[in-house]
Design an enzyme around this catalytic site. Structure first.
Site, mmCIF file in Angstrom:
data_model
loop_
_atom_site.group_PDB
_atom_site.id
_atom_site.type_symbol
_atom_site.label_atom_id
_atom_site.label_comp_id
_atom_site.label_asym_id
_atom_site.label_seq_id
_atom_site.Cartn_x
_atom_site.Cartn_y
_atom_site.Cartn_z
ATOM 1 N N ALA A 265 0.860 -1.180 0.000
ATOM 2 C CA ALA A 265 0.000 0.000 0.000
ATOM 3 C C ALA A 265 0.897 1.230 0.000
ATOM 4 O O ALA A 265 2.108 1.144 0.154
ATOM 5 C CB ALA A 265 -0.930 -0.001 1.208
ATOM 6 N N GLU A 299 -0.832 2.261 7.031
ATOM 7 C CA GLU A 299 -1.002 3.446 6.185
ATOM 8 C C GLU A 299 -1.724 4.561 6.939
ATOM 9 O O GLU A 299 -1.431 5.748 6.737
ATOM 10 C CB GLU A 299 -1.756 3.085 4.905
ATOM 11 C CG GLU A 299 -1.122 1.964 4.095
ATOM 12 C CD GLU A 299 0.354 2.163 3.807
ATOM 13 O OE1 GLU A 299 0.788 3.312 3.602
ATOM 14 O OE2 GLU A 299 1.094 1.163 3.799
#
Length: 859
Positions: A265, A299
């Site tokens: 990610a 994230e």
């Protein structure tokens, strides 16, 4: 690509000269369905500290049409070269630059990636800018400390969606005009464009309301478990905002599952992109959900650490990634209502084994690496930057205390919001809150390379009572070629004392825990005098520090017989990890490691640990077993996988994991016949759903053993006419054990550059089959003949896939080492390519040592 590097000195000089105010970026993506190039118009306002100074802005583009500086047109041919546009004669104070260019869509996962879904034939775009790839989409001062606001205006096809860092506006005539972002770095800006499917919700707390969105391609929409993703996200919001004492800093939070993504990610501010393999279209084990949750939380943590406060230069990349890794696992472990309270077990068994492996390569480096240019950082997204750094942060938390740690972090965010920092800024805040002097700690842990070994030294009297207990610390020599000196470090560790509980079915339970500081070569443990020696003494219990741990002779004997009997998952994981490390080091023969796993894995309840053991046993047998015993070991393992598959609870995660382990190594005619029968539905295993992904696991193994031809692979591909199906079919074709299949696969990857990143990766995965060594042997010479040209002509991601994936790692011989050495000495590769090749060479060297140890065990 030549001419695309940037040195730290150049970045420092540019930062001294410039203060960047704002970007306005206008992109015409209306032709994205057809591909080709697109028009990019960038206007940048910035201040110069000097009149008459010269600098440059970064841009990678096939054509530049206009460069206008302060109203004056510059000669494009004179100022644009490689990846730079020279900006001469700046005025003191405010300057304005306009650049009009044609930029290219990519299929490499860098810049603006374009993918066409075979299901609906629609194009889907997304950006990936870390480290230096915003310059592939718009002209930018491509370094993290030149923050600015970014205002995107995007023209796109009718009916499409455009997502960026700011909330998505209503389009006017298919033009989306976004509000400017806060001041952020160029590498975390983002655009995601296409007919994406979306689900929306919000995070609500104490009057705060943050819009949440989850996106994927329509062809994956039926598999998108948005509620589960929102639940994990909200848990992260709750925990991080409490621990950081700073509200989420952006206007909304979108998570976009995108195709052909190179990493797990990317932390684009308010618009996180995630690989869409995390949208599970077939049954997966809970370990996959845990891993996805950790990625989501990782994230989200970056929104504060990395996006709100950003490193000044890439030598502090580790701090971004380590902090996000540590806090994401801590959130899973400690947040109220978490589904994964044993996340430190997963961390010990996966992240830390990655770190230990990386730290024993010739490329080992201090956590705070010396990053002299972009080429350095591109190969530094490694196990030290992420996993060792996170391990050391966990050690730091144990050293200063968790409350004091987060109080320091809170002060750090408040002091540096929307700014750039260096490591001393964080350490200074932690010193204030903890009262600890961290300068010595930082020098020992962050500025030196290598790993320590901790061993217990225990003496007992004739009654079995402990008379002395010392922790010995060693600092082994760094690998040949590594820079630096071995270092003894201060460790805050727990020591666990375990005994067999005769009242609880023979479980190993902790009866005492001692926490202390270990420093220097010998540390005396304050063990109660006259205490009976425990059955197992486990150093670094609770996994507080980062070190290789060895068991004393008596503990090793008990653990060998009872490893699966630990009542808790973390001490089991620590012992499993120690056994694996000993196997890699040639201290434990592969055949003995296999026996240890087979004796204990049936009692292992943690599915993530079970799956890690599957991978490690397969790797040990393929690379570390004595060649003359390897087939016997593989036979023993494969028979065990089938027995566990048949014995597993129907429909359980363990059943699925054992089915995959069996499929990975099935070898006899009876075993491959079973795979074929399960595939055809002629035979079943109660509770085992042979769904799309499991079918492909069977197909790929059958292809690798020569039992499926092209027409059968094509038929399977016809059943699964998706992007994932295309990848699996490419792997299966490349896996076939014929000279023709290998030549075709090699040509598609090495001789041609037409494959997109995901298909290139799939072909490489199929090409390299561990039971096809003789068939692959001729490709050693071909690899060394081709790899430098590949490196010089492909983008970084594509070249690295080839340089690492096609290195002849299976050819474990002195001849491979000699060929590598000859190539390194004669070819003069770049520093980045030299590093990757040296790492691969180290794997062959380690395998030779381990094979010798395994052969010696048979004597």
């Amino acid at each position: 690509m030549p001419g695309t590097n940037l040195t730290r000195e150049e970045a420092q000089e540019r930062a001294r000269l410039l203060t960047v105010d704002a970007y306005e970026i206008d992109l015409d993506l209306s032709g994205a369905q057809e591909g080709g190039t697109y028009r990019s118009v960038t206007t940048v306002r910035f201040d110069s500290a000097e009149a008459g100074a010269e600098t440059f802005i970064d841009l990678v583009a096939p054509a530049v049409h206009e460069v206008e500086l302060n109203g004056r047109a510059l000669d494009v041919a004179a100022v644009f070269r490689d990846s730079r546009i020279t900006l001469p004669h700046l005025v003191a104070g405010s300057n304005e630059l306009k650049v009009v260019a044609d930029c290219s869509y990519t299929n490499t996962g860098e810049g603006l990636h374009r993918f066409v879904d075979p299901v609906d034939q629609q194009a889907y775009l997304y950006t990936q800018f870390e480290v230096p790839d915003a310059r592939r989409v718009f002209a930018s001062f491509e370094q993290p400390d030149l923050k600015a606001t970014f205002q995107f205006t995007v023209k796109a096809p009718e009916g499409w969606t455009v997502i960026s860092n700011s909330p998505t506006p209503e389009p006017q005539d298919n033009v989306w005009s976004f509000e400017p972002t806060p001041r952020i770095s160029s590498y975390i800006t983002a655009l995601i464009v296409g007919p994406y499917h979306s689900v929306h919700s919000s995070y609500e707390r104490d009057g705060q309301s943050v819009p949440l969105g989850v996106y994927c391609r329509p062809s994956l929409a039926e598999f998108l478990d948005a509620d589960e993703i929102f639940d994990v996200t909200r848990q992260g919001f709750d925990w991080f905002q409490e621990k950081f004492d700073y509200d989420y800093p952006f206007a909304k939070y979108d998570q976009l599952f995108v195709p052909e993504f190179n990493a797990g990610a990317m932390e684009n501010a308010g618009a996180v992109t995630i690989r869409d393999q995390y949208v599970f279209r077939s049954k997966v084990t809970d370990a996959a959900y845990e891993r996805r949750a950790e990625t989501i939380l990782h994230e989200l943590a970056h929104m504060w650490f990395g996006d709100l406060v950003t490193m000044e230069w890439w030598n502090d990349l580790w701090l971004n990634e380590s902090f996000a890794t540590y806090t994401s696992v801590a959130c899973q472990a400690y947040a109220q209502g978490s589904k994964w309270p044993n996340s430190w077990t997963t961390f010990a068994n996966s992240e830390k084994t990655w770190a230990y492996r990386q730290d024993q390569l010739p490329s080992t480096h201090p956590i705070m690496a010396d990053i002299s240019d972009l080429d350095d950082v591109l190969v530094n997204f490694d196990g030290i930057t992420y996993a060792k750094g996170a391990s050391v942060l966990k050690q730091l938390v144990a050293y200063v205390g968790m409350d004091e740690f987060f109080k320091g972090v809170q002060a750090y965010f408040k002091a540096h919001a929307f700014g750039n920092t260096r490591l001393p800024d964080l350490l200074g805040a932690l010193e204030e809150t903890s009262g600890r002097d961290l300068k010595t700690w930082s020098k020992a842990w962050l500025e030196t390379a290598g790993i320590n070994i901790l061993r217990p030294e225990i003496t007992t009297d004739e009654d079995g009572r402990v008379t002395s207990f010392t922790v010995l610390q060693e600092a082994p020599a760094l690998p040949a070629g590594a820079k630096g000196e071995p270092t003894l470090r201060p460790h805050r560790i727990a020591i666990g004392c375990y005994d067999i509980d005769t009242d609880d079915s023979g479980k190993l339970v902790r009866t005492n825990r001692i926490e202390l500081d270990v420093d220097g070569a010998r540390t005396t443990v304050p063990f109660p005098a006259g205490t009976a020696r425990p059955a197992v003494i486990l150093l670094n219990d609770d996994d507080l520090s980062y070190a290789k741990v060895r068991l004393d002779e008596e503990s090793l004997r008990v653990v060998t017989e009872h490893l699966g009997d630990f009542a808790e998952s973390l001490p089991r994981a620590l012992c499993w990890a120690s056994a694996w490390d000993m196997t890699r080091d040639g201290e434990l023969a592969t055949r003995d490691y296999l026996s240890l796993v087979l004796s204990g894995i049936g009692k292992e309840t943690d599915i993530g640990v079970v799956q890690s053991l599957h991978r490690q046993v397969k790797m040990a047998l393929d690379l570390y077993a004595a060649p003359e015993w390897r087939e016997a070991g593989l036979t023993q393992w494969t028979e065990a996988t089938l027995a566990h598959l048949r014995a597993a609870e129907p429909g359980s995660d363990h059943q699925l994991a054992w089915a995959r382990a069996f499929a990975a190594t099935a070898r006899t005619p009876q075993q491959t016949d079973l795979l074929q029968s399960l595939l055809d539905g002629k035979e079943t295993v109660e509770g085992l759903a042979v769904d799309t992904e499991l079918r492909w696991a069977f197909v790929e193994r059958l292809a690798a053993t020569g039992l499926l031809e092209e027409d059968e692979i094509a038929a399977e591909s016809e059943r699964d006419k998706t992007a994932a199906g295309e990848r699996h079919a490419a792997t299966a074709r490349a896996a076939r054990p014929t000279e023709e299949a290998k030549a075709e696969a090699w040509a598609s990857v090495v001789d041609s550059d037409k494959l997109p990143n995901s298909l290139q990766e799939a072909v490489i995965a199929g090409f390299v089959q561990t039971d096809q060594r003789e068939l692959l042997a001729p490709y050693t010479e071909k690899f060394f003949a081709a790899v430098k040209g590949v490196w010089e002509s492909r983008s970084h991601e594509m070249a690295q896939q080839i340089a690492v994936g096609l290195y002849p790692a299976l050819q474990v011989s002195q001849a491979t080492l000699d060929a590598t050495d000859a190539w390194l000495s004669s070819t003069e590769p770049t520093a980045a390519l030299r590093r990757l090749t040296s790492e691969s060479r180290s794997g062959v060297e380690r395998a030779l040592k381990a094979q010798a140890a395994d052969a010696a065990a048979s004597a």
